[in-house]
Design a protein around this motif. Structure first.
Motif, short mmCIF file in Angstrom:
data_model
loop_
_atom_site.label_atom_id
_atom_site.label_comp_id
_atom_site.label_asym_id
_atom_site.label_seq_id
_atom_site.Cartn_x
_atom_site.Cartn_y
_atom_site.Cartn_z
N ARG A 504 127.25 -48.68 -45.41
CA ARG A 504 127.96 -47.62 -46.12
C ARG A 504 127.05 -46.46 -46.54
O ARG A 504 127.53 -45.45 -47.06
N THR A 509 133.55 -41.91 -47.13
CA THR A 509 134.88 -42.47 -46.89
C THR A 509 135.78 -42.36 -48.11
O THR A 509 135.30 -42.30 -49.24
N ASP A 510 137.07 -42.36 -47.87
CA ASP A 510 138.02 -42.32 -48.98
C ASP A 510 138.34 -43.73 -49.48
O ASP A 510 139.16 -43.89 -50.37
N ASN A 511 137.72 -44.75 -48.91
CA ASN A 511 137.93 -46.14 -49.30
C ASN A 511 139.40 -46.54 -49.23
O ASN A 511 139.82 -47.46 -49.90
C1 LIG Z 1 134.07 -45.53 -52.02
O1 LIG Z 1 133.42 -46.68 -52.47
C2 LIG Z 1 132.01 -46.51 -52.63
C3 LIG Z 1 131.44 -47.84 -53.09
O2 LIG Z 1 132.17 -48.90 -52.63
C4 LIG Z 1 131.74 -45.43 -53.63
O3 LIG Z 1 130.35 -45.23 -53.71
C5 LIG Z 1 132.41 -44.16 -53.20
O4 LIG Z 1 132.25 -43.16 -54.17
C6 LIG Z 1 133.88 -44.39 -52.98
N1 LIG Z 1 134.44 -43.17 -52.45
C7 LIG Z 1 135.57 -42.65 -52.91
C8 LIG Z 1 136.01 -41.37 -52.29
O5 LIG Z 1 136.20 -43.16 -53.80
#
Ligand SMILES: *[C@@H]1O[C@H](CO)[C@@H](O)[C@H](O)[C@H]1NC(C)=O
Ligand SMILES: *[C@@H]1O[C@H](CO)[C@@H](O)[C@H](O)[C@H]1NC(C)=O
Ligand SMILES: *[C@@H]1O[C@H](CO)[C@@H](O)[C@H](O)[C@H]1NC(C)=O
Ligand SMILES: *[C@@H]1O[C@H](CO)[C@@H](O)[C@H](O)[C@H]1NC(C)=O
Ligand SMILES: *[C@@H]1O[C@H](CO)[C@@H](O)[C@H](O)[C@H]1NC(C)=O
Ligand SMILES: *[C@@H]1O[C@H](CO)[C@@H](O)[C@H](O)[C@H]1NC(C)=O
Length: 929
Positions: A504, A509-511
């Motif tokens: 990662r 990513t937008d998760n």
């Molecule tokens: C997605 O998750 C990661 C950690 O799992 C975090 O660092 C990141 O900010 C998250 N991104 C969003 C857009 O929420």
């Protein structure tokens, strides 16, 4: 086959054997023919030729756009149908025909315009064989276009590319040919100019007499010298050789003259094209002996060869010649001094030679076709998919696709199908595209699971958000080494879980969450570019400008007072389909606005092509460049309006856009955004260059940007717009150093038939002027290519194109640089301030392109599209090298820039180059600026 060596090895045949052979042939020959009658209701057989015609239902089942056309030819009324292609979404329509691989074919399109002729504006479109354009059809004439080509696949595409108005087609005929036209290597396509049955005053001869269904037309009266005698023989007996002859019926007629035969064609395409000419001779008089009838062939007053038909023991002969011509062919056969009899001529064919262009790599074509078929299953009526015809990348990429060139062929690098109203499952084959870097399928209604990712994928950006996908992001995602952005949120039934082994650290990513702003399309400095210019871009630009300007007009108070009218404004947008090229708005400024913005023309920043340029600021703070046309160069209202229409429609990220205009009190003023980083000229050897050297990678990316801008112009709306004043001072840089080509003050559509030559007096700037254009006054897009070659030499050498302060042999940059390049001594021309700070191969690529651009003969110069490809490659090489060297540096290695490598380029093919360049021989060509 008639005349092939198998039949003719045994010597003389009697007349009866010949006749039998002809009959046998025709019975078997229709094999391999494809004959399509557009819009026909049923398949049918033509009673005069026995050719079977099929409808075009397989390609275009819709009959709504069919037009019945009635024509009166002699005393018969001919009723034909024409299909008009009028989807607002497509620019290209193709017929995909089955062929045999590596076989030569003749393809003939018939375009009956009928009532379309009466429309006020003519329809103009290009005819393409796969991706090679062979002709332009204009609805003011009925046209038959015939091309000869060799297939590389087991199918071919015959395409129509829209330029102005909707294209149309009546008939399409595909015929396998014997291979005598294209010789062993077929990197060319031939376009039929004339195929004439000399001496025939009746009707055209074709199938079944000609087994390949070539059409031998009777000779037009105005073409030959009037006092020639027609000769015809009823029975002919050919003493055969191995050449392929026209049908007997064609050889039966001829023209003879006691002194000379002259055939004059004034209707060849203008521009220096190469032609193949086949002249067929058959001796009609059985009592003539070798030596009795000897004549010379002249083409445009140049003697080609002496002919004695009987000298080789046969009574027939085919002469095959090459020539270059611009518009006119004078073919003269003149008796030699010692000869008793004057010349005879039975038939000839004039074929124009065009280079065959290569399409998208087969692998990508197969995959994207599979993707299309897959998507079509659930999206039968999707307009975007329905506009995907022919080659995916060329001449313009399909809507939603972006392509680049790798090793000379096009590949798909980006697929953006967001907001295309698509449903069904994601086609698994999409990810197999080896060069795909960005995939955006967001904002559709896709269902099902996300397919697995192949490890070979070089995907950097993936957007699947705003769909109805379900399941998890597949484990295989972790294998995508280069992935930097991933969005899959707003898919209600999709798990937010990412593969456990995913790295990662460099992934944005937008998760899987749904609160992110829509369409986060981050293209992080991806250098592999996109030849934009497809409908997509135009539509997007149209929408953007529309919203932007509408807002401005409504909210800005003072500035637009009394003049808040936009040109060609559209006030209701029903759907994306409705926005066409013309709908991009430009503002109409009042003279008062202009005076306020420029503070009464306070800051002069340049003397442009048609007057002075001032810097100004609009009330909303936007900085602008205001061009005030000088009194001497102003044109009439109509011309100015035409020009505005053209300029306002031209929108590309590498072209300076027109913001608005003012036409008041005979003042013609154009308003452009101000480019804060000045001109390339200034950065190379002007004031700015003394402050800071422009590094090589930046020079390269500026050149690439400018080349893309010019490519857009040259392919604008299918029709070619020629800049006419390409030079480094017209290449500007915005705040992010992105190149923008400026000053279309002189731009012209490429001349077409009927344009008056007077409107095209030689324009341009000394040092950049194309010598061929200068001497012939014939303007083509290749003139811009020449000037662009000079710009490339400028970025390489950091020298100005013309400097009479230098020693005499260095006045002209072109003349000075050429010999060094030809002798592979580029170090001696490279700008001393970037010495050692470039990758040798990247430099060589640019040098080679430049050398080709400045070829004296325009036919040898590449097109802007080719140049873009080469520069893209050069930039990739350069950037990879810099990355590599930087990483070496971080490992403690010594920081070397240049990897020296010698590349020997072969001498360029300039067989008859004349060394009289007008740039040198006439030191001061007309200098309009
Ligand atoms: C997605 O998750 C990661 C950690 O799992 C975090 O660092 C990141 O900010 C998250 N991104 C969003 C857009 O929420
Ligand atoms: C067409 O075919 C029919 C039947 O096969 C034959 O009788 C006729 O002569 C043919 N016509 C021509 C022009 O070849
Ligand atoms: C017409 O001919 C085409 C091509 O030969 C064929 O595919 C099609 O099925 C035929 N149509 C009919 C109605 O026979
Ligand atoms: C057309 O018809 C006229 C009169 O009916 C006749 O004289 C002429 O020869 C015909 N032309 C052709 C080409 O058949
Ligand atoms: C055509 O060429 C011949 C031979 O060179 C020449 O004599 C003749 O004048 C030319 N005709 C025209 C119309 O230019
Ligand atoms: C053309 O048709 C053939 C088979 O009919 C197909 O395999 C091919 O993909 C098609 N190609 C294009 C570009 O339409």
């Amino acid at each position: 086959m008639m005349g092939s060596s198998d039949y003719w090895t045994r010597g003389v045949f009697t007349r009866s054997t010949l006749c039998i052979l002809i009959v046998l042939q025709t019975a078997a020959a229709q094999q391999g023919f494809s004959s399509i009658q557009c819009c026909a209701d049923t398949n049918f057989t033509d009673s005069t030729t026995n050719i079977s015609w099929a409808t075009d239902d397989n390609w275009y089942p819709d009959k709504l756009t069919c037009q019945g056309i009635t024509q009166h030819i002699d005393n018969t009324t001919l009723s034909v149908k024409t299909r008009v292609f009028n989807s607002s979404f497509a620019t290209k329509w193709c017929y995909n025909l089955t062929t045999r691989k590596d076989q030569d074919y003749l393809i003939r399109g018939t375009f009956r315009a009928g009532d379309l002729q009466k429309a006020p504006q003519s329809r103009i479109f290009d005819v393409l064989i796969d991706v090679t354009s062979i002709a332009q059809v204009n609805s003011s004439d009925d046209a038959v276009v015939e091309g000869i080509f060799r297939t590389t696949m087991d199918y071919m595409n015959f395409c129509l590319l829209k330029e102005q108005g909707d294209p149309y087609l009546s008939k399409l005929e595909l015929r396998p040919l014997s291979s005598n036209y294209l010789k062993e290597k077929a990197s060319t396509v031939l376009k039929l100019t004339h195929r004439i049955d000399v001496g025939n005053t009746g009707t055209a001869i074709r199938y079944p007499y000609d087994p390949y269904d070539k059409i031998w037309r009777p000779q037009p009266d105005d073409v030959h010298s009037t006092d020639a005698t027609e000769s015809s023989v009823l029975n002919i007996s050919i003493i055969p050789t191995s050449t392929v002859l026209p049908p007997t019926q064609v050889l039966q007629t001829a023209l003879t003259h006691p002194e000379r035969l002259e055939f004059l064609h004034n209707d060849l395409d203008t521009g220096y094209y190469t032609y193949n000419l086949y002249i067929y001779f058959f001796e009609h008089n059985e009592s003539v002996q070798a030596g009795d009838r000897v004549f010379n062939i002249y083409i445009n007053n140049e003697k080609q060869q002496e002919v004695d038909i009987l000298s080789a023991g046969s009574n027939q002969r085919t002469v095959d010649l090459n020539f270059k011509a611009n518009g006119v062919l004078n073919l003269t056969l003149a008796k030699t001094n010692g000869s008793q009899l004057g010349p005879i001529c039975n038939a000839y064919e004039i074929l124009q030679v065009r280079p065959q262009l290569h399409g998208t790599t087969q692998e990508d074509v197969n995959i994207i076709m599979d993707v299309k078929d897959n998507l079509l299953v659930e999206n039968q009526d999707n307009k975007v998919l329905r506009s995907w015809y022919g080659d995916p990348c060329l001449p313009l990429p399909w809507n939603g696709l972006f392509c680049t060139s790798i090793d000379g062929s096009s590949v798909i690098t980006k697929l953006n199908l967001s907001y295309k109203n698509l449903q069904g499952s994601l086609p698994p084959s999409i990810l197999k595209m080896r060069h795909l870097r960005e995939l955006n399928m967001s904002n559709n209604r896709f269902t099902g699971v996300v397919p697995a990712f192949p490890a070979s994928s070089i995907l950097t950006s993936l957007d699947l958000s705003h769909n109805n996908l379900k399941g998890k992001v597949p484990e295989s995602l972790a294998s995508l080494q280069q992935l930097t952005t991933l969005s899959f949120g707003c898919n209600q039934h999709m798990s937010r879980e990412l593969p456990g082994n995913l790295n990662r650290s460099k992934l944005d990513t937008d998760n899987g969450t749904c609160n992110r702003r829509r369409s986060s399309n981050t293209s992080k400095g991806i250098i592999i570019g996109t030849v934009t210019g497809g409908i997509l871009f135009v539509v997007v630009a149209g929408v953007f400008c529309y919203c932007f300007y509408k807002k401005k007009v409504m909210t800005r108070g003072k500035f637009d007072r009394g003049n808040s009218m936009t040109k060609n404004a559209i006030y209701s947008i029903r759907s994306m389909d409705d926005i066409s090229i013309r709908s991009i708005n430009i503002l109409n400024f009042s003279l008062e606005n202009i005076e306020t913005a420029t503070q009464q023309y306070k800051t002069l920043i340049g003397e442009g092509g048609f007057g002075s340029v001032y810097r100004g600021t609009l009330t909303d703070g936007q900085e602008v460049a205001v061009k005030v046309r000088s009194a001497t160069s102003t044109q009439g209202t109509r011309e100015f309006n035409n020009e505005l229409n053209l300029l306002s429609a031209i929108r590309h990220e590498n072209l300076v856009p027109l913001l608005g205009y003012c036409y008041e009190k005979d003042q013609q003023i154009l308003v452009y955004p101000f480019m804060s980083n000045g001109s390339l000229q200034d950065r190379l050897y002007g004031e700015a260059a003394r402050r800071k050297t422009l590094d090589w990678p930046t020079r390269l990316s500026i050149a690439l940007g400018a080349a893309r801008g010019l490519t857009y112009l040259h392919t604008f709306s299918g029709r070619c717009v020629i800049h006419r004043d390409v030079k480094s001072s017209n290449i500007l840089m915005d705040q992010s150093m992105s190149a923008k080509v400026a000053d279309f003050g002189f731009s012209k559509y490429a001349p077409q038939e009927g344009d008056s030559a007077a409107s095209l007096e030689v324009r341009g700037t000394a040092g950049y002027l194309d010598p061929e254009y200068y001497s012939t006054q014939h303007l083509t897009a290749k003139s811009d290519v020449f000037s662009f070659g000079v710009v490339l030499l400028e970025i390489i050498s950091g020298r100005e194109p013309l400097n009479v302060q230098r020693p005499r042999n260095e006045w002209s940059l072109v003349e000075w640089a050429k010999p060094y390049i030809r002798n592979s001594r580029i170090d001696e021309i490279v700008d001393p301030s970037i010495k050692g700070a470039y990758h040798a191969e990247a430099m060589w690529r640019v040098v080679e392109v430049a050398l080709h651009c400045i070829e004296t003969f325009s036919a040898y110069r590449p097109s802007m599209v080719d140049i873009v490809r080469e520069l893209e490659d050069a930039l990739i090489i350069e950037n990879n090298a810099s990355e590599y060297l930087k990483s070496m540096d971080s490992l403690g290695g010594s920081y070397r820039f240049s990897i020296e490598r010698t590349i020997i380029i072969p001498p360029t093919p300039t067989p008859t180059e004349t060394e009289t360049s007008p740039i040198l021989s006439q030191p001061a060509p007309p200098q309009p600026r």
